[in-house]
Design an enzyme around this catalytic site. Structure first.
Site, PDB file in Angstrom:
ATOM      1  N   SER A 107       0.821  -1.213   0.000  1.00 51.96           N
ATOM      2  CA  SER A 107       0.000   0.000   0.000  1.00 51.96           C
ATOM      3  C   SER A 107       0.854   1.261   0.000  1.00 51.96           C
ATOM      4  O   SER A 107       2.045   1.241   0.314  1.00 51.96           O
ATOM      5  CB  SER A 107      -0.947   0.023   1.206  1.00 51.96           C
ATOM      6  OG  SER A 107      -0.367   0.662   2.330  1.00 51.96           O
ATOM      7  N   VAL A 108       0.196   2.364  -0.311  1.00 52.84           N
ATOM      8  CA  VAL A 108       0.836   3.678  -0.315  1.00 52.84           C
ATOM      9  C   VAL A 108       1.341   4.051   1.075  1.00 52.84           C
ATOM     10  O   VAL A 108       2.267   4.858   1.216  1.00 52.84           O
ATOM     11  CB  VAL A 108      -0.152   4.735  -0.855  1.00 52.84           C
ATOM     12  CG1 VAL A 108      -1.312   4.956   0.125  1.00 52.84           C
ATOM     13  CG2 VAL A 108       0.538   6.048  -1.180  1.00 52.84           C
ATOM     14  N   LYS A 109       0.758   3.456   2.119  1.00 43.32           N
ATOM     15  CA  LYS A 109       1.133   3.812   3.479  1.00 43.32           C
ATOM     16  C   LYS A 109       2.529   3.323   3.857  1.00 43.32           C
ATOM     17  O   LYS A 109       3.075   3.740   4.886  1.00 43.32           O
ATOM     18  CB  LYS A 109       0.096   3.283   4.471  1.00 43.32           C
ATOM     19  CG  LYS A 109      -1.296   3.901   4.303  1.00 43.32           C
ATOM     20  CD  LYS A 109      -1.278   5.404   4.518  1.00 43.32           C
ATOM     21  CE  LYS A 109      -2.650   6.024   4.367  1.00 43.32           C
ATOM     22  NZ  LYS A 109      -3.588   5.644   5.427  1.00 43.32           N
ATOM     23  N   ASP A 110       3.133   2.465   3.033  1.00 46.23           N
ATOM     24  CA  ASP A 110       4.535   2.104   3.259  1.00 46.23           C
ATOM     25  C   ASP A 110       5.416   3.352   3.185  1.00 46.23           C
ATOM     26  O   ASP A 110       6.414   3.473   3.907  1.00 46.23           O
ATOM     27  CB  ASP A 110       5.012   1.089   2.227  1.00 46.23           C
ATOM     28  CG  ASP A 110       4.362  -0.270   2.381  1.00 46.23           C
ATOM     29  OD1 ASP A 110       3.604  -0.467   3.349  1.00 46.23           O
ATOM     30  OD2 ASP A 110       4.605  -1.144   1.519  1.00 46.23           O
TER      31      ASP A 110
ATOM     32  N   ALA B  35       4.983   5.334   6.471  1.00 40.65           N
ATOM     33  CA  ALA B  35       5.661   4.669   7.590  1.00 40.65           C
ATOM     34  C   ALA B  35       7.156   4.931   7.565  1.00 40.65           C
ATOM     35  O   ALA B  35       7.770   5.271   8.587  1.00 40.65           O
ATOM     36  CB  ALA B  35       5.367   3.172   7.543  1.00 40.65           C
TER      37      ALA B  35
END
Length: 347
Positions: free
Chosen positions: A41-44, A47
C-alpha cells in the site's frame, strides 16, 4: 534487477499503468499502482517517512516503542519498518476493520489493541493515552509533516518524471491522513499548475463536500468527530474527522473538485479493475477509480487523467468486497468439472 541492502529501499517507484478496457476511447486514463510497495500500500511511504524523520530529529530513541492508530495499512507499513529497524510497535485499531489486517500486523511482530468503533475517536484517544502513560513514540500520522514530505520527495517526483513533457490534465486521489494529497498537490500546484486536482470521498461521509469546519485542538489534531461523518465500508478513506494535513490542502485552495463516491460504485470498480484489467485493488482504490471515470466522462477529448490506487485487494477478503466470492465451487464450475471424467470431487 537491482540489489537492495534492506526491504525499505524498495519503497516507492511504483508503476503508472494505462487503463485499456475500462477507459473511454478518447481519454488517456492511467493508474498509479501503490500495491507494488513491499507491504502492498501507499502507506509504506508514510511509515518510512515518519520513522526516518523521527530518527533524524532524535524524537525516536533506540529501542523505543512506536505507537499509532491505524485502519490497517499504516499499521502494516509501520510493522514492516519497525521490524527492519528493531523497534517494538503497538497499534490501536477500531474493531470493525478487517481481520486480515490485524493478523498481518501481528505476523509482522506488532501488538494490536482493538477499540470499540462506536467510540468515534476511541482509537486515537487510546494511542495518545498509551504514548503519554508509557513514554512511547506516537507517530501522529494525521498531523506529521514528515508524512506529506515523503510524498513530495517520492510520489510527486515519480509523477513528474512519468509525465515529463506530456499532458497531465487531472490527478485524482482520495484521502485518509491527507499525506499523499498534501505532498503531491503542493508539487503539482507549483510545477504543473495546469493539472486539476480532484479529491474523492465517500458519499456517506462527505466531510469536505459539506463545507463544515473541523474542530481542532491547539496542535491541529481533531477535537471531535466531524458532523458530516457516517460509518462507511471504504477502509482507510475519510476517518471521522478532517486530518490536519487534509485541512492544510483546503487552505491552499488548490482542489478543483470534490467527488462523492457511492459505496456500490467503489465495490463495482474494484471488481472491474480485477476482472477487466487484471489489477487487484481494495475498496478505496475502487472508489478513487470511480471518481476518475466520472472525470473522464467530462474531460475534453485527448485529456490525460492519473488516478491513485492506494492498496491491494488481498486485505479485504473478509469485507463486502469479497462477499459474493464463494470458497466452494459454483454450479457453473461443477458443470465444467463434470464435462470430463477425470478427478471428480465427491458429491
Amino acid at each position: 534487477m537491482a540489489r537492495f541492502q534492506n526491504i525499505l529501499e524498495t519503497v516507492g517507484n511504483t508503476p503508472v499503468v494505462k487503463i485499456n478496457r475500462l477507459a473511454p476511447f478518447d481519454v488517456n486514463l492511467y493508474v498509479k499502482v501503490e500495491s507494488f510497495n513491499p507491504l502492498g500500500s501507499v502507506k509504506d511511504r508514510l511509515a518510512l517517512g515518519v520513522i526516518d524523520a523521527a530518527e533524524r530529529s532524535g524524537e525516536l530513541k533506540p529501542g523505543q516503542t512506536v505507537i499509532e492508530v491505524t485502519s490497517g495499512n499504516t499499521g502494516i507499513g509501520l510493522a514492516m519498518v519497525c521490524a527492519q529497524k528493531g523497534y517494538p510497535l503497538v497499534v490501536t485499531m477500531p474493531d470493525t476493520f478487517s481481520v486480515e489486517r490485524r493478523r498481518l500486523m501481528r505476523f509482522l511482530g506488532a501488538k494490536v489493541v482493538l477499540t470499540p468503533a462506536a467510540q468515534r475517536l476511541g482509537a486515537v484517544v487510546k494511542a495518545i493515552e498509551l504514548a503519554e502513560t508509557r513514554g512511547w513514540f506516537l507517530t501522529r500520522q494525521f498531523e506529521n509533516e514528515a508524512n506529506a514530505d515523503i510524498h513530495s520527495r517520492t510520489t510527486a517526483r515519480e509523477i513528474m518524471a512519468d509525465f515529463a513533457g506530456e499532458r497531465l490534465d487531472y490527478w485524482v486521489t482520495g484521502y485518509g491522513t491527507g499525506g499523499t494529497l498534501k505532498g503531491v498537490a503542493r508539487v503539482l500546484a507549483k510545477e504543473r499548475p495546469d493539472t486539476k486536482i480532484v479529491v474523492c470521498e465517500p458519499a456517506d461521509a462527505p466531510l469536505l463536500g459539506s463545507g463544515l469546519p473541523q474542530q481542532r485542538n491547539a496542535d491541529g489534531s481533531a477535537a471531535a468527530s466531524h458532523p458530516a461523518f457516517k460509518p462507511h465500508p471504504m477502509q482507510g478513506w475519510t476517518p471521522d474527522f478532517i486530518p490536519k494535513l487534509t485541512g492544510d490542502v483546503l487552505d491552499m485552495h488548490v482542489i478543483s473538485r470534490v467527488i462523492p463516491i457511492a459505496n456500490a460504485d467503489a465495490l463495482r470498480c474494484s471488481r472491474d479493475l480485477a476482472q477487466k484489467e487484471g489489477i487487484l485493488v481494495g475498496i478505496t482504490a475502487g472508489g478513487t477509480f470511480a471518481g476518475a471515470l466520472k472525470v473522464c466522462t467530462e474531460a475534453p477529448k485527448g485529456a490525460t487523467v492519473l488516478c491513485m490506487l492506494p492498496d491491494t485487494g488481498e486485505r479485504y477478503l473478509s469485507t463486502p468486497l469479497f462477499a459474493d466470492v464463494p470458497a466452494d465451487m459454483t454450479e457453473e464450475e461443477i458443470a465444467i468439472s463434470r464435462s470430463t471424467p477425470a478427478a471428480q470431487m465427491a458429491s
